[in-house]
Design an enzyme around this catalytic site. Structure first.
Site, PDB file in Angstrom:
ATOM      1  N   ARG A   1       0.961  -1.416   0.138  1.00  0.00           N
ATOM      2  CA  ARG A   1      -0.344   0.065   0.038  1.00  0.00           C
ATOM      3  C   ARG A   1       1.038   1.206   0.104  1.00  0.00           C
ATOM      4  O   ARG A   1       1.480   1.459   0.823  1.00  0.00           O
ATOM      5  CB  ARG A   1      -1.015   0.022   1.215  1.00  0.00           C
ATOM      6  CG  ARG A   1      -2.022   1.286   1.012  1.00  0.00           C
ATOM      7  CD  ARG A   1      -3.018   0.866   2.287  1.00  0.00           C
ATOM      8  NE  ARG A   1      -2.573   1.527   3.642  1.00  0.00           N
ATOM      9  CZ  ARG A   1      -3.472   1.701   4.567  1.00  0.00           C
ATOM     10  NH1 ARG A   1      -4.724   1.509   4.375  1.00  0.00           N
ATOM     11  NH2 ARG A   1      -2.901   2.033   5.674  1.00  0.00           N
TER      12      ARG A   1
ATOM     13  N   ASP B   1     -24.701 -18.965 -21.044  1.00  0.00           N
ATOM     14  CA  ASP B   1     -24.134 -18.240 -21.924  1.00  0.00           C
ATOM     15  C   ASP B   1     -23.021 -17.256 -21.232  1.00  0.00           C
ATOM     16  O   ASP B   1     -22.647 -17.590 -20.054  1.00  0.00           O
ATOM     17  CB  ASP B   1     -24.980 -17.249 -22.648  1.00  0.00           C
ATOM     18  CG  ASP B   1     -25.676 -16.336 -21.709  1.00  0.00           C
ATOM     19  OD1 ASP B   1     -25.622 -16.622 -20.794  1.00  0.00           O
ATOM     20  OD2 ASP B   1     -26.478 -15.429 -22.236  1.00  0.00           O
TER      21      ASP B   1
ATOM     22  N   ASP C   1     -11.910   7.758   5.807  1.00  0.00           N
ATOM     23  CA  ASP C   1     -11.224   8.984   5.193  1.00  0.00           C
ATOM     24  C   ASP C   1     -12.527   9.470   4.193  1.00  0.00           C
ATOM     25  O   ASP C   1     -12.696  10.603   4.244  1.00  0.00           O
ATOM     26  CB  ASP C   1     -10.128   8.579   4.396  1.00  0.00           C
ATOM     27  CG  ASP C   1      -8.890   8.294   5.038  1.00  0.00           C
ATOM     28  OD1 ASP C   1      -8.581   9.588   5.446  1.00  0.00           O
ATOM     29  OD2 ASP C   1      -8.303   7.387   5.229  1.00  0.00           O
TER      30      ASP C   1
ATOM     31  N   ILE D   1      -9.008  -5.014   9.745  1.00  0.00           N
ATOM     32  CA  ILE D   1      -7.906  -4.379  10.672  1.00  0.00           C
ATOM     33  C   ILE D   1      -7.331  -4.834  11.679  1.00  0.00           C
ATOM     34  O   ILE D   1      -6.405  -4.568  12.281  1.00  0.00           O
ATOM     35  CB  ILE D   1      -8.795  -2.970  11.412  1.00  0.00           C
ATOM     36  CG1 ILE D   1      -9.826  -3.378  12.084  1.00  0.00           C
ATOM     37  CG2 ILE D   1      -8.814  -1.727  10.340  1.00  0.00           C
ATOM     38  CD1 ILE D   1     -10.292  -2.182  12.982  1.00  0.00           C
ATOM     39  N   HIS D   2      -7.797  -6.239  11.915  1.00  0.00           N
ATOM     40  CA  HIS D   2      -7.464  -7.173  12.920  1.00  0.00           C
ATOM     41  C   HIS D   2      -7.179  -8.343  12.411  1.00  0.00           C
ATOM     42  O   HIS D   2      -8.070  -9.054  11.778  1.00  0.00           O
ATOM     43  CB  HIS D   2      -8.010  -7.032  14.476  1.00  0.00           C
ATOM     44  CG  HIS D   2      -7.559  -7.460  15.563  1.00  0.00           C
ATOM     45  ND1 HIS D   2      -7.414  -8.852  15.678  1.00  0.00           N
ATOM     46  CD2 HIS D   2      -6.949  -7.031  16.516  1.00  0.00           C
ATOM     47  CE1 HIS D   2      -6.731  -9.024  16.935  1.00  0.00           C
ATOM     48  NE2 HIS D   2      -6.384  -7.835  17.422  1.00  0.00           N
TER      49      HIS D   2
ATOM     50  N   GLU E   1     -11.596   7.400  -1.230  1.00  0.00           N
ATOM     51  CA  GLU E   1     -11.558   7.912  -0.022  1.00  0.00           C
ATOM     52  C   GLU E   1     -12.281   9.286   0.057  1.00  0.00           C
ATOM     53  O   GLU E   1     -12.142  10.181   1.103  1.00  0.00           O
ATOM     54  CB  GLU E   1     -10.236   7.955   0.576  1.00  0.00           C
ATOM     55  CG  GLU E   1      -9.456   6.678   0.276  1.00  0.00           C
ATOM     56  CD  GLU E   1      -8.303   6.414   0.920  1.00  0.00           C
ATOM     57  OE1 GLU E   1      -8.153   7.052   2.103  1.00  0.00           O
ATOM     58  OE2 GLU E   1      -7.520   5.491   0.726  1.00  0.00           O
TER      59      GLU E   1
END
Lengths: 322, 322, 322
Positions: free
Chosen positions: C105, C308, C194, C260-261, C167
């Site tokens: 990142r 298809d 953000d 985040i964890h 963001e």
């Protein structure tokens, strides 16, 4: 993006966009000519006073609404427009509103009445803002701006703020070009009743039918650095609904709300006022920014977090709204 | 915008856009060539009858759905398309549907089957509308229109209405250009099942996942003066859910709804019929408008409110839907 | 569109877009150069490890997140960026992540830090993806792509995937041009914190304030064949809220979610894994497609339904996510 645990909105705000050089005010001027240092006009509550009745004009003056709007549109019957234009011009000239904004709401451009409205009020050097009803495209803004450039006194021509009302599906289609039509555009207003009439929608207590329109308006407003003023609360005797609507409006990102009755103004302004805690934090940001830019340093660290341009702008706006 | 207290949707409708000159029908023609006086086709319920089975065609004829659609698409297996095209052409020619719209649903342009579908049904001078499936961009509409212009009889070529189905995320991206692709486009349909398949979405009872898509469709439809036809209620045995969906659809601004079972038709049409009170009001508006335009006066006052073009159009539509 | 009763999403999926000729991979290449046969990278959970701390890098390696992201942005203090770039380059070179994606990142382009970030990590031939923060327009993607084309080894230049973070309100305005800016763009991420800071919105437990932004992002992602990765669940100790958010995200059409964890990863990946029933069905579609394309036949019938191109793509994606 987040990557630490328990981070608050504020802390996420200030950990981004690290600027390696000084933020100079000149740099902040964007392509739409709005500038970073453009003064933020506080408009938590927008309140209309009928332009055709002295009593209503005086009543509006007694309120403490951030923005006092003398109305020439819906509040004035067709056969009283002429008279109202004179009364409104006189009110602009006569009364001192102090810190409150002195605005006029004009009939929409397609009505054919806007030209006379503008001829009547633009000569006043006391006029601070125009609320333009039923803006369907950037052409409506251009029409008004051409007249401002032709006949308004220099201070008005330069400083007047335009508040554009979104009242139709077509307006929603053209939001981007409306937002960027002129640097004097300063706010969008969501006019829910006319929007519902135009689209055949039915306004409900849940307001869920308006999610797309309201949230699209807010996104466009913030993208182009404009204020976003939310729908009126029609049930003007019910403070609970008013507070509920204010709370939702804040959560959605609106910066203020229309008032249809003087008793709504205090609640609206209280609800759209930032908290003391947020304010103190914002003040420290602006102090730090001032200190560091004077030394030629743009980005700086506060409480271990990087402070950069978007955060400074957030802080500026927050304090202006207090 | 509102500025008086307790104002209703209707009163807010009629107090705007004061026109100082007469509204002449010619003036109302917009840039997309749809005209103010374009006849409003009532389509509260849209009901498909399988084109490959005589029994299903006959069953659809026995319903009172506003719009009867002979289907050549999903309802017809691949190896029965040819047979269905003949049956549908014969049904178009043979049956009188009275006030009900006579429509055909064709396979999507990208399938390669649309061309044969169109060659089979466009020669019928009784065809009133085409439901075009999976419209991804204006190009799909242009393909159909080119074939109409080439091979349809003159009355069909001029009067046929196109009903465009929004069934993919790409379709949503191109809504504006689809709406304005041809003046014969008359309605948008939200096809929820295929939309969910295209986007990997999961349709829930709350329908919250579809808020953006449905409300974007409605806004575009009204901006360009088209009808907006809502998703099907899959639980066709549950009248409560059907009524709930109809109510929400109306609130969102949809003008009608697809039906997958004949028993849904009456409820849908009842729910999308305007109230007696609204109708009376609309009739008085149209009467007043007729009287005044005959005298060369466009905008006029009714019950103390100004009546102008958007209100007259609202009244016209309302009565057409009754 | 639906026309039979009780049809499921799956059956509606496969009864459309009948293709009369073989689907050849070459045909599937779209105008944005993404190809049908482009490999689907599984990214149910996206997990960031701080690039400046060896301990955090090692901890992220011990997780089984589909996508492991070494962070140079918010997780790294300003005065430790240099050090982090070295550590991240070394981690890229040193560790084998097996089937897991190896991503970095970077700081946003407008920060002035992205150039150094890219110079440090692009030389590694092990880099598989870049998470680009605060993408405001296609210009940010072009900046990154120009650097990739200049300095990345050939295998990276060709195969790297770009994950663009939305963001800001301006980013939402430019979604379409961001999605189509480069064929290497593979996913959009909604960065709620953000986004709220940029727009002054307040994130609530209901997430209703984010409906427009999240659903607009998903629609754009699917229109342009990109993945859509949902917001983080901040309350990282509460599994119920995490599951609720995952469920809603799936319903909305998101294909994955940020973590985040480490403790969130298993739940997220479980929730974003397709069911066994769907998988078996998808496998039969791909088997049938393989058999028929080898005989030169594109569209084919399975369980009485036409299969298809869109259905095959749906099946491919589903299996890739398992």
């Amino acid at each position: 993006m987040l990557n630490t645990i328990g981070i608050s909105i504020k802390s996420s705000l200030i950990n981004n966009n690290l600027l390696t050089q000084a933020i100079k005010p000149a740099l902040v001027q964007n392509k739409y000519n709005s500038t970073f240092s453009k003064k933020y006009i506080k408009r938590r509550a927008l309140f209309n006073g009928k332009g055709s009745e002295d009593r209503k004009i005086l009543a509006s003056l007694r309120t403490n609404a951030d923005s006092i709007v003398f109305d020439l549109e819906d509040g004035v019957a067709f056969n009283r427009k002429k008279e109202a234009r004179v009364k409104v011009f006189n009110a602009l000239e006569k009364y001192d509103l102090g810190h409150r904004e002195k605005a006029v709401r004009i009939n929409c451009v397609s009505s054919g009445l806007a030209e006379e409205d503008l001829k009547s009020v633009l000569p006043s050097s006391k006029l601070e803002a125009l609320v333009i009803t039923k803006v369907n495209s950037e052409k409506d803004i251009h029409f008004v701006c051409d007249m401002i450039d032709d006949i308004a006194p220099e201070n008005v021509r330069k400083n007047i703020r335009l508040i554009a009302c979104v009242e139709s599906a077509m307006s929603l289609m053209n939001l981007k070009s409306i937002c960027t039509s002129d640097p004097r555009v300063d706010a969008l207003v969501f006019a829910s009743e006319d929007y519902c009439a135009d689209t055949g929608m039915i306004r409900t207590r849940s307001r869920e039918e308006l999610t797309y329109a309201r949230q699209a308006l807010v996104a466009h407003a913030h993208a182009f650095n404009l204020q976003a003023i939310d729908l009126v609360c029609q049930d003007y005797k019910n403070d609970d609904i008013l507070r509920e609507e204010c709370q939702e409006g804040k959560e959605f990102g609106f910066t203020g709300k229309q008032a249809i009755h003087p008793r709504q103004i205090n609640i609206i302004q209280e609800m759209f006022t930032p908290s003391q805690k947020d304010l103190e934090y914002a003040r420290r940001i602006l102090d730090g920014f001032k200190n560091h830019t004077s030394k030629g340093i743009g980005a700086f660290v506060l409480d271990g977090k990087m402070i950069d341009q978007p955060v400074v702008r957030w802080a500026e706006k927050l304090i202006s709204r207090a």
